[in-house]
Design an enzyme around this catalytic site. Structure first.
Site, PDB file in Angstrom:
ATOM      1  N   TYR A  13     -50.856  40.154 -36.032  1.00  0.00           N
ATOM      2  CA  TYR A  13     -50.652  40.609 -34.653  1.00  0.00           C
ATOM      3  C   TYR A  13     -50.868  42.113 -34.549  1.00  0.00           C
ATOM      4  O   TYR A  13     -51.435  42.606 -33.577  1.00  0.00           O
ATOM      5  CB  TYR A  13     -49.234  40.234 -34.194  1.00  0.00           C
ATOM      6  CG  TYR A  13     -48.852  40.802 -32.846  1.00  0.00           C
ATOM      7  CD1 TYR A  13     -49.400  40.285 -31.668  1.00  0.00           C
ATOM      8  CD2 TYR A  13     -47.945  41.849 -32.740  1.00  0.00           C
ATOM      9  CE1 TYR A  13     -49.051  40.812 -30.427  1.00  0.00           C
ATOM     10  CE2 TYR A  13     -47.587  42.376 -31.506  1.00  0.00           C
ATOM     11  CZ  TYR A  13     -48.145  41.853 -30.358  1.00  0.00           C
ATOM     12  OH  TYR A  13     -47.803  42.371 -29.138  1.00  0.00           O
ATOM     13  N   TYR A 119     -37.458  47.519 -25.775  1.00  0.00           N
ATOM     14  CA  TYR A 119     -36.648  48.569 -26.395  1.00  0.00           C
ATOM     15  C   TYR A 119     -36.097  49.538 -25.353  1.00  0.00           C
ATOM     16  O   TYR A 119     -34.926  49.906 -25.393  1.00  0.00           O
ATOM     17  CB  TYR A 119     -37.460  49.330 -27.445  1.00  0.00           C
ATOM     18  CG  TYR A 119     -38.005  48.448 -28.548  1.00  0.00           C
ATOM     19  CD1 TYR A 119     -37.358  47.269 -28.923  1.00  0.00           C
ATOM     20  CD2 TYR A 119     -39.176  48.774 -29.211  1.00  0.00           C
ATOM     21  CE1 TYR A 119     -37.865  46.459 -29.929  1.00  0.00           C
ATOM     22  CE2 TYR A 119     -39.678  47.977 -30.224  1.00  0.00           C
ATOM     23  CZ  TYR A 119     -39.023  46.820 -30.577  1.00  0.00           C
ATOM     24  OH  TYR A 119     -39.517  46.024 -31.567  1.00  0.00           O
TER      25      TYR A 119
END
Length: 146
Positions: A13, A119
């Site tokens: 990824y 985040y």
């Protein structure tokens, strides 16, 4: 799947699969050996691991206390969007608190906008003004004089 299998998926990824040289034995030693250098949480669905978080203890000289450093967090694509990643982050934050840590830190690739949104959404802040440096491979051997 194994943790190593998920590490390979994460690396793919991140377009870094060519950098994965870890073996099952390496991870077994790091996580379960005589002197473990890391810990891991895994997310299970049925008997399969669909997510993992690998972390270790860091230290803050300014705080004079340990910290928790999250090396990798990965959730398989078919299981994303269900809050698993946030659940891992909350559990790790709790572990940091339970262990008297001054901080809980991790790094994110600049282009990984979905992760960065999560985040920021939990209240984490980027450490602008800091650049991560790394010595590895040949440069590490050369500098160490080996």
């Amino acid at each position: 799947g194994s943790i190593l299998g998920l590490i390979r998926e994460l690396a793919a990824y991140e377009k870094l699969l060519h950098e994965v040289v870890a073996t099952e034995e390496d991870l077994a030693t790091a996580l379960f050996g005589e002197s473990p250098s890391a810990e891991a949480l895994v997310g299970l669905v049925g008997e399969g691991i669909v997510a993992f978080a690998l972390f270790f203890t860091s230290f803050s000289t300014f705080e004079g206390k340990s910290g928790l450093y999250l090396e990798d967090l990965y959730v398989k694509p078919g299981h994303r969007g269900r809050g698993i990643g946030t659940m891992f982050l909350r559990r790790l934050a709790g572990l940091a608190m339970d262990r008297g840590c001054a901080r809980f830190e991790w790094a994110a690739l600049d282009w990984n906008e979905p992760a960065i949104r999560v985040y920021r959404g939990i209240g984490a802040r980027p450490m602008d003004g800091w650049t991560t440096f790394r010595l590895d491979g040949e440069a590490l051997r050369d500098f160490a004089g080996s």
